[in-house]
Design an enzyme around this catalytic site. Structure first.
Site, PDB file in Angstrom:
ATOM      1  N   THR A   1       0.849  -1.188   0.000  1.00 31.85           N
ATOM      2  CA  THR A   1       0.000   0.000   0.000  1.00 31.85           C
ATOM      3  C   THR A   1       0.885   1.237   0.000  1.00 31.85           C
ATOM      4  O   THR A   1       1.937   1.255   0.639  1.00 31.85           O
ATOM      5  CB  THR A   1      -0.933   0.007   1.225  1.00 31.85           C
ATOM      6  OG1 THR A   1      -0.153  -0.027   2.417  1.00 31.85           O
ATOM      7  CG2 THR A   1      -1.878  -1.193   1.199  1.00 31.85           C
TER       8      THR A   1
ATOM      9  N   GLY B   1      -0.498   4.515   0.475  1.00 33.15           N
ATOM     10  CA  GLY B   1      -1.278   5.637   0.977  1.00 33.15           C
ATOM     11  C   GLY B   1      -2.055   6.321  -0.141  1.00 33.15           C
ATOM     12  O   GLY B   1      -2.641   5.665  -0.998  1.00 33.15           O
TER      13      GLY B   1
ATOM     14  N   ASP C   1      -9.799  12.024   7.570  1.00 33.94           N
ATOM     15  CA  ASP C   1      -9.119  11.235   8.605  1.00 33.94           C
ATOM     16  C   ASP C   1      -8.641   9.940   7.945  1.00 33.94           C
ATOM     17  O   ASP C   1      -9.430   9.249   7.304  1.00 33.94           O
ATOM     18  CB  ASP C   1     -10.105  10.937   9.735  1.00 33.94           C
ATOM     19  CG  ASP C   1      -9.492  10.209  10.925  1.00 33.94           C
ATOM     20  OD1 ASP C   1      -8.275   9.915  10.908  1.00 33.94           O
ATOM     21  OD2 ASP C   1     -10.247   9.922  11.871  1.00 33.94           O
TER      22      ASP C   1
ATOM     23  N   THR D   1      -7.384   7.396   9.661  1.00 39.26           N
ATOM     24  CA  THR D   1      -7.449   6.308  10.637  1.00 39.26           C
ATOM     25  C   THR D   1      -8.230   5.134  10.062  1.00 39.26           C
ATOM     26  O   THR D   1      -9.368   5.288   9.637  1.00 39.26           O
ATOM     27  CB  THR D   1      -8.126   6.778  11.945  1.00 39.26           C
ATOM     28  OG1 THR D   1      -7.436   7.917  12.437  1.00 39.26           O
ATOM     29  CG2 THR D   1      -8.148   5.671  12.981  1.00 39.26           C
TER      30      THR D   1
ATOM     31  N   GLY E   1      -5.927   1.737   6.045  1.00 41.52           N
ATOM     32  CA  GLY E   1      -5.192   0.521   5.693  1.00 41.52           C
ATOM     33  C   GLY E   1      -5.984  -0.731   6.000  1.00 41.52           C
ATOM     34  O   GLY E   1      -5.975  -1.699   5.226  1.00 41.52           O
ATOM     35  N   ASP E   2      -6.679  -0.743   7.117  1.00 44.58           N
ATOM     36  CA  ASP E   2      -7.514  -1.895   7.474  1.00 44.58           C
ATOM     37  C   ASP E   2      -8.665  -2.047   6.483  1.00 44.58           C
ATOM     38  O   ASP E   2      -9.008  -3.162   6.087  1.00 44.58           O
ATOM     39  CB  ASP E   2      -8.058  -1.741   8.889  1.00 44.58           C
ATOM     40  CG  ASP E   2      -6.964  -1.780   9.935  1.00 44.58           C
ATOM     41  OD1 ASP E   2      -5.996  -2.554   9.759  1.00 44.58           O
ATOM     42  OD2 ASP E   2      -7.062  -1.030  10.925  1.00 44.58           O
TER      43      ASP E   2
ATOM     44  N   ASN F   1      -8.486   0.175  -3.252  1.00 47.00           N
ATOM     45  CA  ASN F   1      -8.185   1.615  -3.234  1.00 47.00           C
ATOM     46  C   ASN F   1      -9.448   2.445  -3.037  1.00 47.00           C
ATOM     47  O   ASN F   1      -9.434   3.434  -2.293  1.00 47.00           O
ATOM     48  CB  ASN F   1      -7.507   2.044  -4.536  1.00 47.00           C
ATOM     49  CG  ASN F   1      -6.014   1.899  -4.497  1.00 47.00           C
ATOM     50  OD1 ASN F   1      -5.425   1.676  -3.464  1.00 47.00           O
ATOM     51  ND2 ASN F   1      -5.395   2.039  -5.651  1.00 47.00           N
TER      52      ASN F   1
ATOM     53  N   GLY G   1     -12.850   8.718  12.082  1.00 47.87           N
ATOM     54  CA  GLY G   1     -12.830   7.503  12.882  1.00 47.87           C
ATOM     55  C   GLY G   1     -12.452   6.275  12.091  1.00 47.87           C
ATOM     56  O   GLY G   1     -12.170   6.338  10.895  1.00 47.87           O
TER      57      GLY G   1
END
Length: 186
Positions: A98, A100, A124, A126, A129-130, A154, A165
């Site tokens: 990955t 980003g 955000d 956060t 990636g998950d 993606n 969140g």
């Protein structure tokens, strides 16, 4: 809380189609990945840090999804494509990294697939990636070809970045498919 290898549900792992491990509890991850891969499951991972056990874990993972810095640390190659190709000498399966906002790369055999990140108004990051990994796994289960697999993952990660969140940012599959566009083989 640390998960110990003896706490793993080996019977469940032996029946799974996909098992996902991470680097949080390495001994348990090694045991889970080993059991699952021996049973013929696809094993994916989320590796954010490199330890002395990381090469052993990667050897058990059939489709690793690695954070951008991990292939460089493992191979000494700063360029993500060269790093994936260097990992290829040790790992026969699909290799994904990955990048980003820049998207992701997937090396399948000797073919490199590159999917650019999608331009979104980032609120955000956060959990992005998950979410990428979850969509990647969904695409694997669907049997998507490599380029579509990256496009789907993606799109999911991009949508997650538009919300605050981790859990509340997980997009619905219909939203992801709408942003990803046509996922049929090109």
């Amino acid at each position: 809380l640390a998960l110990r290898p003896e706490e793993l549900p080996i019977d469940v792992l032996a029946q799974a189609r996909v098992v996902h491990v991470d680097d949080a509890d390495e001994e348990a991850a090694l045991a889970a990945a080993g059991s699952a891969s021996r049973a013929g499951a696809v094993v994916t991972c989320d590796i954010e840090r490199v330890t002395p056990r990381t090469p052993a874990l990667l050897a058990l993972v059939t489709s690793p999804v690695l954070a951008e810095h991990v292939p460089a640390v493992l191979t000494g190659e700063a360029d993500p494509e060269r790093a994936l190709r260097a990992l290829r000498t040790r790992h026969p399966g699909r290799l994904c990294v990955t990048l980003g906002a820049r998207g992701a790369l997937l090396l399948d055999g000797n073919t490199l697939y590159r999917e650019a990140g999608l331009p979104v108004q980032t609120v955000d990051t956060t959990g992005a990636g998950d979410v990428f990994r979850g969509a990647f796994i969904h695409g694997l289960l669907e049997g998507l070809p490599p380029q579509a697999l990256l496009r789907l993952a993606n799109a999911a990660a991009a949508l997650a970045c538009t919300r605050v969140g981790a859990m509340d940012a997980v997009p619905a599959l219909a939203e992801v498919r709408a942003l990803a566009g046509d996922l049929s083989p090109s």
